[in-house]
Design a protein around this motif. Structure first.
Motif, PDB file in Angstrom:
ATOM      1  N   VAL A  63      13.005   4.840  -5.451  1.00 27.93           N
ATOM      2  CA  VAL A  63      13.564   4.787  -6.807  1.00 27.93           C
ATOM      3  C   VAL A  63      15.066   5.053  -6.779  1.00 27.93           C
ATOM      4  N   LEU A  64      15.512   6.002  -5.976  1.00 26.36           N
ATOM      5  CA  LEU A  64      16.946   6.298  -5.901  1.00 26.36           C
ATOM      6  C   LEU A  64      17.728   5.070  -5.459  1.00 26.36           C
ATOM      7  N   LEU A  65      17.230   4.354  -4.467  1.00 24.84           N
ATOM      8  CA  LEU A  65      17.910   3.147  -4.015  1.00 24.84           C
ATOM      9  C   LEU A  65      17.886   2.062  -5.091  1.00 24.84           C
ATOM     10  N   ALA A  66      16.770   1.930  -5.792  1.00 31.34           N
ATOM     11  CA  ALA A  66      16.683   0.933  -6.867  1.00 31.34           C
ATOM     12  C   ALA A  66      17.693   1.222  -7.965  1.00 31.34           C
ATOM     13  N   LEU A  67      17.869   2.473  -8.292  1.00 33.00           N
ATOM     14  CA  LEU A  67      18.834   2.842  -9.332  1.00 33.00           C
ATOM     15  C   LEU A  67      20.267   2.557  -8.893  1.00 33.00           C
ATOM     16  N   GLU A  68      20.523   2.650  -7.595  1.00 34.36           N
ATOM     17  CA  GLU A  68      21.866   2.372  -7.100  1.00 34.36           C
ATOM     18  C   GLU A  68      22.169   0.882  -7.035  1.00 34.36           C
ATOM     19  N   ARG A  69      21.144   0.069  -6.863  1.00 34.59           N
ATOM     20  CA  ARG A  69      21.357  -1.362  -6.616  1.00 34.59           C
ATOM     21  C   ARG A  69      21.000  -2.258  -7.791  1.00 34.59           C
ATOM     22  N   HIS A  70      20.371  -1.702  -8.799  1.00 36.67           N
ATOM     23  CA  HIS A  70      19.933  -2.500  -9.945  1.00 36.67           C
ATOM     24  C   HIS A  70      20.329  -1.826 -11.255  1.00 36.67           C
ATOM     25  N   GLY A 106       6.290   2.805 -13.211  1.00 35.82           N
ATOM     26  CA  GLY A 106       5.031   2.682 -12.495  1.00 35.82           C
ATOM     27  C   GLY A 106       5.021   3.495 -11.208  1.00 35.82           C
ATOM     28  N   ALA A 107       6.154   3.503 -10.492  1.00 29.78           N
ATOM     29  CA  ALA A 107       6.233   4.235  -9.226  1.00 29.78           C
ATOM     30  C   ALA A 107       6.260   5.741  -9.434  1.00 29.78           C
ATOM     31  N   LEU A 108       6.915   6.199 -10.490  1.00 32.42           N
ATOM     32  CA  LEU A 108       7.066   7.639 -10.694  1.00 32.42           C
ATOM     33  C   LEU A 108       5.917   8.250 -11.486  1.00 32.42           C
ATOM     34  N   ILE A 109       5.464   7.582 -12.542  1.00 29.34           N
ATOM     35  CA  ILE A 109       4.434   8.171 -13.396  1.00 29.34           C
ATOM     36  C   ILE A 109       3.052   8.003 -12.771  1.00 29.34           C
ATOM     37  N   GLN A 110       2.707   6.772 -12.434  1.00 32.68           N
ATOM     38  CA  GLN A 110       1.365   6.518 -11.900  1.00 32.68           C
ATOM     39  C   GLN A 110       1.366   6.448 -10.377  1.00 32.68           C
ATOM     40  N   SER A 111       2.533   6.663  -9.770  1.00 35.13           N
ATOM     41  CA  SER A 111       2.653   6.651  -8.308  1.00 35.13           C
ATOM     42  C   SER A 111       2.091   5.363  -7.722  1.00 35.13           C
ATOM     43  N   ALA A 112       2.419   4.245  -8.330  1.00 38.95           N
ATOM     44  CA  ALA A 112       1.861   2.957  -7.949  1.00 38.95           C
ATOM     45  C   ALA A 112       2.524   2.436  -6.676  1.00 38.95           C
ATOM     46  N   ASN A 113       1.719   2.209  -5.648  1.00 36.73           N
ATOM     47  CA  ASN A 113       2.242   1.685  -4.388  1.00 36.73           C
ATOM     48  C   ASN A 113       2.777   0.269  -4.534  1.00 36.73           C
ATOM     49  N   ASP A 114       2.095  -0.543  -5.343  1.00 40.15           N
ATOM     50  CA  ASP A 114       2.569  -1.916  -5.511  1.00 40.15           C
ATOM     51  C   ASP A 114       3.890  -1.965  -6.265  1.00 40.15           C
ATOM     52  N   ALA A 115       4.109  -1.047  -7.193  1.00 39.07           N
ATOM     53  CA  ALA A 115       5.393  -0.989  -7.888  1.00 39.07           C
ATOM     54  C   ALA A 115       6.511  -0.613  -6.924  1.00 39.07           C
ATOM     55  N   ALA A 116       6.253   0.369  -6.050  1.00 39.99           N
ATOM     56  CA  ALA A 116       7.252   0.758  -5.058  1.00 39.99           C
ATOM     57  C   ALA A 116       7.546  -0.394  -4.107  1.00 39.99           C
TER      58      ALA A 116
END
Length: 372
Positions: A63-70, A106-116
């Protein structure tokens, strides 16, 4: 104005209840750490730098990388390789278009692997390339106990971190308001009519909790970085390798309660209180210097603070009420914790010429009288 003089140092030891001095509660886990979010000071730990499997705590780096790049509003077309990642999922479909905002939720709340996985493949051509981005960022953050292989935290060899590193990563991630808001949500609705449900039981079990990330695999056990906010302080507690979900929850709650109990808000600087007196010319009575603003400090119980007053020994006239003439400082272990201006408590005008001449004449006669 004469040269500034330092007042004597005054120790302000904070009395602490016996419970605050107690050792941290016992924890059934491979490693744990409790930390003050403001300073990074470790309050308690066990095997905090041991390299262990971390399960879905991994997603904090993704998520940290996604926030930096998107941007949050950016739209991602789900890669087919993400759609087949299993276990905890939000059932993304190959070719589906979802925003970065929704995938992060999805990645943070439901810890979804597919979202990550979808996030990772929006930034790199494959998981191995994305892992290199993750490890480069870990090195830049000084996460020396950490090595990533996957974006989701599923068990694979050579994928590990430590309680210390995961706590540091969580603190960095929580600098982003969107993340703070997201990890504090128990449910959320995202694209495709999906309703997310958190795995973070502490959000409902222990109300001061404000996040951050849970994790579980057969190799990692039950893991979590938890944060709780008290009055003026936020405490992080991280557990790796808990034996069960319920034990992890109970241990984290105990650690957070203990951590919050180490601090209290102390009204150290009181408005209107006279912290110093300074001499005035022409026989005027000394001028009291008072604190301009009240100031509360979050202090660790049982740890002494030092009050230091810096004020002039004398000032010239005129002086107006509210003029800044000094300062009061509060120090802890050599670090400045707080300061407030000291101001004149009253207005004192400079006497007129006749009054000044009369004062000088009186002083002269006084001295002459002493010669006879």
């Amino acid at each position: 104005m004469r040269r500034l003089a330092l007042a004597a140092l005054l120790a302000l030891a904070l009395a602490a209840p016996a419970s605050a001095h107690a050792a941290p509660p016992p924890v059934t886990a491979s490693a744990y750490l409790v930390e003050d979010a403001r300073t990074g000071e470790v309050l308690a730990s066990s095997h905090a730098h041991e390299r262990l499997a971390i399960a879905s705590l991994t997603k904090m780096m993704t998520v940290l990388l996604a926030l930096e790049r998107h941007k949050l509003s950016d739209v991602v077309t789900v890669d087919p390789r993400a759609a087949v990642v299993g276990e905890s999922t939000i059932d993304v479909r190959a070719g589906e278009r979802l925003t970065i905002r929704d995938l992060i939720k999805g990645a943070l709340i439901q810890s979804a692997n597919d979202a990550a996985a979808a996030l990772a493949l929006s930034m790199a051509p494959d998981f191995a390339s994305f892992a290199r981005l993750m490890n480069a960022k870990a090195a830049a953050l000084g996460l020396r106990d950490t090595h990533f292989v996957r974006p989701d935290g599923l068990d694979v060899p050579d994928h590990y971190s430590s309680a210390a590193d995961m706590t540091k990563l969580a603190r960095v991630l929580m600098h982003t308001r969107f993340v703070r808001q997201t990890v504090d949500e128990e449910t959320a609705t995202i694209g495709g009519g999906r309703t997310l449900h958190t795995w973070d039981d502490l959000l409902s079990l222990f109300r001061p909790t404000i996040g951050v990330k849970t994790g579980h695999t057969s190799q990692a056990g039950w893991c979590q970085v938890a944060a709780a906010r008290g009055r003026g302080v936020t405490i992080y507690a991280t557990i790796l390798g808990g034996p069960s979900r319920s034990v992890r929850n109970a241990d984290l709650e105990s650690l957070l309660i203990w951590g919050l109990a180490q601090f209290r808000v102390v009204p150290l600087i009181q408005p209107g209180r006279a912290y110093a007196k300074t001499e005035l010319p022409y026989g005027k009575r000394p001028l009291e210097l008072v604190a301009a603003q009240p100031l509360d400090v979050v202090a660790r119980l049982g740890r002494p603070l030092t009050e230091r007053v810096v004020a002039p020994t004398a000032v010239s006239l005129p002086v107006r009420q509210g003029d800044v003439l000094g300062r009061v400082e509060v120090w802890e272990r050599g670090k400045l914790r707080a300061r407030s201006d000291l101001v004149a408590s009253r207005t004192v005008n400079k006497p007129g010429v006749v009054s000044r001449l009369g004062w000088y004449a009186g002083r002269t006669l006084h001295h002459l009288g002493g010669l006879f």
